[in-house]
Design a protein around this motif. Structure first.
Motif, mmCIF file in Angstrom:
data_model
loop_
_atom_site.group_PDB
_atom_site.id
_atom_site.type_symbol
_atom_site.label_atom_id
_atom_site.label_comp_id
_atom_site.label_asym_id
_atom_site.label_seq_id
_atom_site.Cartn_x
_atom_site.Cartn_y
_atom_site.Cartn_z
ATOM 1 N N GLY A 58 0.838 -1.214 0.000
ATOM 2 C CA GLY A 58 0.000 0.000 0.000
ATOM 3 C C GLY A 58 0.864 1.252 0.000
ATOM 4 N N GLY A 59 1.930 1.238 0.790
ATOM 5 C CA GLY A 59 2.852 2.378 0.854
ATOM 6 C C GLY A 59 3.537 2.608 -0.480
ATOM 7 N N ALA A 60 3.806 1.529 -1.194
ATOM 8 C CA ALA A 60 4.454 1.636 -2.506
ATOM 9 C C ALA A 60 3.476 2.190 -3.538
ATOM 10 C CB ALA A 60 4.972 0.261 -2.941
ATOM 11 N N ILE A 61 2.257 1.673 -3.516
ATOM 12 C CA ILE A 61 1.243 2.115 -4.491
ATOM 13 C C ILE A 61 0.998 3.620 -4.352
ATOM 14 C CG2 ILE A 61 -1.226 1.923 -5.075
ATOM 15 C CD1 ILE A 61 -0.921 -1.143 -4.477
ATOM 16 N N ALA A 62 1.054 4.113 -3.111
ATOM 17 C CA ALA A 62 0.803 5.538 -2.856
ATOM 18 C C ALA A 62 1.846 6.442 -3.528
ATOM 19 C CB ALA A 62 0.792 5.798 -1.348
ATOM 20 N N LEU A 63 3.042 5.913 -3.804
ATOM 21 C CA LEU A 63 4.102 6.732 -4.407
ATOM 22 C C LEU A 63 4.190 6.536 -5.916
ATOM 23 C CD1 LEU A 63 6.891 6.030 -1.746
ATOM 24 C CD2 LEU A 63 5.446 8.068 -1.920
ATOM 25 N N ALA A 64 3.446 5.557 -6.430
ATOM 26 C CA ALA A 64 3.534 5.197 -7.852
ATOM 27 C C ALA A 64 2.465 5.911 -8.668
ATOM 28 C CB ALA A 64 3.386 3.689 -8.005
ATOM 29 N N GLY A 65 2.826 6.229 -9.941
ATOM 30 C CA GLY A 65 1.828 6.758 -10.858
ATOM 31 C C GLY A 65 0.900 5.629 -11.259
ATOM 32 N N ASP A 66 1.490 4.516 -11.624
ATOM 33 C CA ASP A 66 0.720 3.291 -11.829
ATOM 34 C C ASP A 66 1.553 2.139 -11.293
ATOM 35 O OD1 ASP A 66 1.868 1.787 -14.640
ATOM 36 O OD2 ASP A 66 2.375 3.881 -14.320
ATOM 37 N N PHE A 67 0.864 1.153 -10.758
ATOM 38 C CA PHE A 67 1.566 0.000 -10.192
ATOM 39 C C PHE A 67 0.956 -1.218 -10.852
ATOM 40 C CE2 PHE A 67 3.556 -2.808 -7.274
ATOM 41 C CZ PHE A 67 4.548 -2.091 -6.618
ATOM 42 N N ALA B 22 3.413 -6.347 -11.493
ATOM 43 C CA ALA B 22 4.296 -5.886 -10.414
ATOM 44 C C ALA B 22 3.667 -6.191 -9.051
ATOM 45 C CB ALA B 22 4.543 -4.393 -10.565
ATOM 46 N N ARG B 23 2.351 -6.056 -8.985
ATOM 47 C CA ARG B 23 1.656 -6.389 -7.716
ATOM 48 C C ARG B 23 1.840 -7.863 -7.370
ATOM 49 N NH1 ARG B 23 -3.267 -2.256 -6.952
ATOM 50 N NH2 ARG B 23 -2.343 -0.684 -8.297
ATOM 51 N N LYS B 24 1.760 -8.680 -8.418
ATOM 52 C CA LYS B 24 1.940 -10.127 -8.222
ATOM 53 C C LYS B 24 3.312 -10.416 -7.612
ATOM 54 C CE LYS B 24 0.231 -13.544 -11.435
ATOM 55 N NZ LYS B 24 0.153 -13.889 -12.881
ATOM 56 N N ASN C 94 6.562 3.871 -12.618
ATOM 57 C CA ASN C 94 6.347 5.293 -12.906
ATOM 58 C C ASN C 94 5.948 5.990 -11.618
ATOM 59 O OD1 ASN C 94 6.879 5.288 -15.729
ATOM 60 N ND2 ASN C 94 4.946 4.178 -16.004
ATOM 61 N N LYS C 95 6.401 7.233 -11.484
ATOM 62 C CA LYS C 95 6.197 7.954 -10.238
ATOM 63 C C LYS C 95 4.858 8.670 -10.219
ATOM 64 C CE LYS C 95 8.494 11.686 -8.918
ATOM 65 N NZ LYS C 95 9.679 12.538 -8.767
ATOM 66 N N SER C 96 4.296 8.799 -9.026
ATOM 67 C CA SER C 96 3.041 9.529 -8.874
ATOM 68 C C SER C 96 3.223 10.997 -9.257
ATOM 69 C CB SER C 96 2.565 9.451 -7.417
ATOM 70 O OG SER C 96 1.596 10.448 -7.185
ATOM 71 N N PRO C 97 2.312 11.534 -10.087
ATOM 72 C CA PRO C 97 2.438 12.951 -10.468
ATOM 73 C C PRO C 97 2.200 13.886 -9.278
ATOM 74 C CG PRO C 97 0.463 11.938 -11.457
ATOM 75 C CD PRO C 97 1.191 10.841 -10.740
ATOM 76 N N ALA C 98 1.670 13.338 -8.196
ATOM 77 C CA ALA C 98 1.421 14.175 -7.013
ATOM 78 C C ALA C 98 2.718 14.489 -6.248
ATOM 79 C CB ALA C 98 0.432 13.467 -6.084
ATOM 80 N N THR D 101 10.704 8.032 -12.857
ATOM 81 C CA THR D 101 10.339 6.758 -12.229
ATOM 82 C C THR D 101 10.807 6.768 -10.781
ATOM 83 O OG1 THR D 101 12.439 5.818 -12.950
ATOM 84 C CG2 THR D 101 10.540 5.458 -14.399
ATOM 85 N N VAL D 102 10.359 5.760 -10.027
ATOM 86 C CA VAL D 102 10.816 5.655 -8.637
ATOM 87 C C VAL D 102 11.047 4.176 -8.308
ATOM 88 C CG1 VAL D 102 8.466 5.620 -7.651
ATOM 89 C CG2 VAL D 102 10.379 6.457 -6.280
ATOM 90 N N ALA D 103 12.150 3.928 -7.571
ATOM 91 C CA ALA D 103 12.502 2.557 -7.178
ATOM 92 C C ALA D 103 11.990 2.322 -5.758
ATOM 93 C CB ALA D 103 14.017 2.380 -7.252
ATOM 94 N N LEU D 104 11.220 1.244 -5.578
ATOM 95 C CA LEU D 104 10.547 0.998 -4.292
ATOM 96 C C LEU D 104 10.848 -0.392 -3.759
ATOM 97 C CD1 LEU D 104 7.091 2.392 -5.465
ATOM 98 C CD2 LEU D 104 8.689 3.542 -3.900
ATOM 99 N N ARG D 105 11.005 -0.464 -2.442
ATOM 100 C CA ARG D 105 11.270 -1.785 -1.858
ATOM 101 C C ARG D 105 10.746 -1.840 -0.433
ATOM 102 N NH1 ARG D 105 15.126 -5.347 0.550
ATOM 103 N NH2 ARG D 105 16.856 -4.252 1.553
#
Ligand code: TXA
Ligand code: MG
Length: 343
Positions: free
Chosen positions: A44-53, A57-59, A74-78, A93-97
């Motif tokens: 959930g924390g990752a999805i909040a920072l992504a433009g699309d997830f 990738a969810r799998k 891709n990064k969230s435009p917000a 883009t943004v790298a998330l882990r």
């Protein structure tokens, strides 16, 4: 503040605070065009920072998080344009882990913000797999080092680009191509293996993980490797280091008799530098060829140990490239600046 993850120690800062992030780059001496991994507490924390997830990738996240997998989306435009990298650059883009080490998760939870964290070493040096390595590299420059004891993986996370519907490995790690393919049902390839493709993970273009000594990786069967390395070091006047394996110790002892000293990890409090005399050889058994995990866990500590012993030339035995062996070889070859021989 430096903190442990299951892969390597990270140097963390509030990923949304430009001043704190700029300081990270300065302390490490990291080039500004090399972006950062943002550590979050869950999907959930990752999805909040992504433009699309994307769904694939969810799998992967559901299967391998928390754990040593970083997903580039891709990064969230917000978010401010710079978030994900240096404040003077723009990150599309943004790298998330989501790390699995309990101390890392507790820190993210307590901070309540995503934590940008590169490995807690000086830029170019081997990543730290022990709090003492962080102290040696960044001791004077960081407020706190959270000592989490032993690290389980020892190599940085797999970085996977999942933008544009694909899945391309930008940096191999403990979550292997086979493990990713098994979940996605399609083959997953590694970016650097495709000829003509420039590295898409900016970090991969810099010299990395490197000891001070000149290093060569030697690939082949145990006996052939040992014979080659023994020949090279017999003709060498500089203090030498051998990154051996459990399978080859006996050969070196036989070749060099009392010119060789076998050391063990961790160093038993004797971090005195420059211990080796010209013509002397220090050997460390990184692990077992049949179990690349053991080599992964010890590799960086061995490279640091050779530095503290004053080795000026290092020969490292390569391992097979199956499973985690692929990531081990990636780091060894980079540490050697591409200097590899096959025997
Ligand atoms: O295991 C790890 O990943 C450790 C722990 C602390 O989490 N972190 C780590 O961070 O190794 P660092 O900064 O040393 O390496 C991050 C890698 C670099 O190669 C960087 O170029 C790549 O990830 N990277 C970061 N953001 C990216 C992006 N948006 N697109 C492509 N590559 C990216
Ligand atoms: Mg690093």
């Amino acid at each position: 503040m430096a903190f442990p993850t299951e892969t390597v120690y990270g140097l963390g800062a509030n990923a949304l605070n430009a001043e704190a992030v700029a300081k990270l780059y300065a302390v490490k001496g990291r080039p500004g065009d090399n972006p950062l991994i943002l550590h979050v507490r869950n999907l959930g924390g990752a999805i909040a920072l992504a433009g699309d997830f994307p769904e694939h990738a969810r799998k992967l996240a559901r299967e391998y998080w928390p754990g040593p997998l970083t997903l580039v989306v891709n990064k969230s435009p917000a978010l401010p344009a710079w978030v994900g990298g240096h404040p003077c650059f723009t990150a599309r883009t943004v790298a998330l882990r989501v790390p699995s080490h309990p101390s890392a998760l507790a820190l993210i939870e307590a901070a309540g913000v995503p934590i940008a964290a590169p490995s807690a070493n000086k830029s170019g040096a081997p990543s730290p797999t022990d709090a003492s390595h962080v102290e040696a590299d960044l001791g004077g420059a960081v407020d706190y080092i959270l000592d989490g004891g032993e690290i389980s993986v020892g190599l940085e996370s797999t970085v996977l680009d999942v933008t544009g519907g694909g899945a391309v490995i930008l940096r191999p790690g403990a979550v292997t191509a086979e493990m990713l393919s098994a979940v996605l049902g399609t083959p997953v390839r590694e970016a650097a293996l495709v000829s003509g493709e420039s590295p898409r993970s900016p970090g991969t273009k810099y010299r990395h993980y490197a000891p001070r000594a000149e290093m060569t990786v030697v690939c082949g069967n145990p006996e052939a490797c040992a014979a080659y390395i023994a020949g090279k070091l017999s003709a060498e006047s500089r203090p030498g280091g051998i990154l051996a394996t459990a399978q080859t110790e006996k050969y070196y002892k036989n070749y060099f008799k009392d010119r060789i000293h076998f050391y063990t990890l961790p160093e038993a409090g004797d971090s005195a530098s420059g211990g080796l005399q010209p013509g002397e050889i220090a050997a460390l058994a990184a692990g077992d060829r049949a179990d690349p995990q053991t080599v992964a866990r010890n590799l960086y500590a061995c490279l640091r140990r050779f530095d503290s012993l004053g080795a000026e030339v290092i020969y490292a035995e390569g391992v097979g490239e199956s499973g985690l062996g692929r990531a081990v070889m990636d780091r060894m070859v980079k540490a050697a600046g591409g200097n590899v021989v096959f025997v």
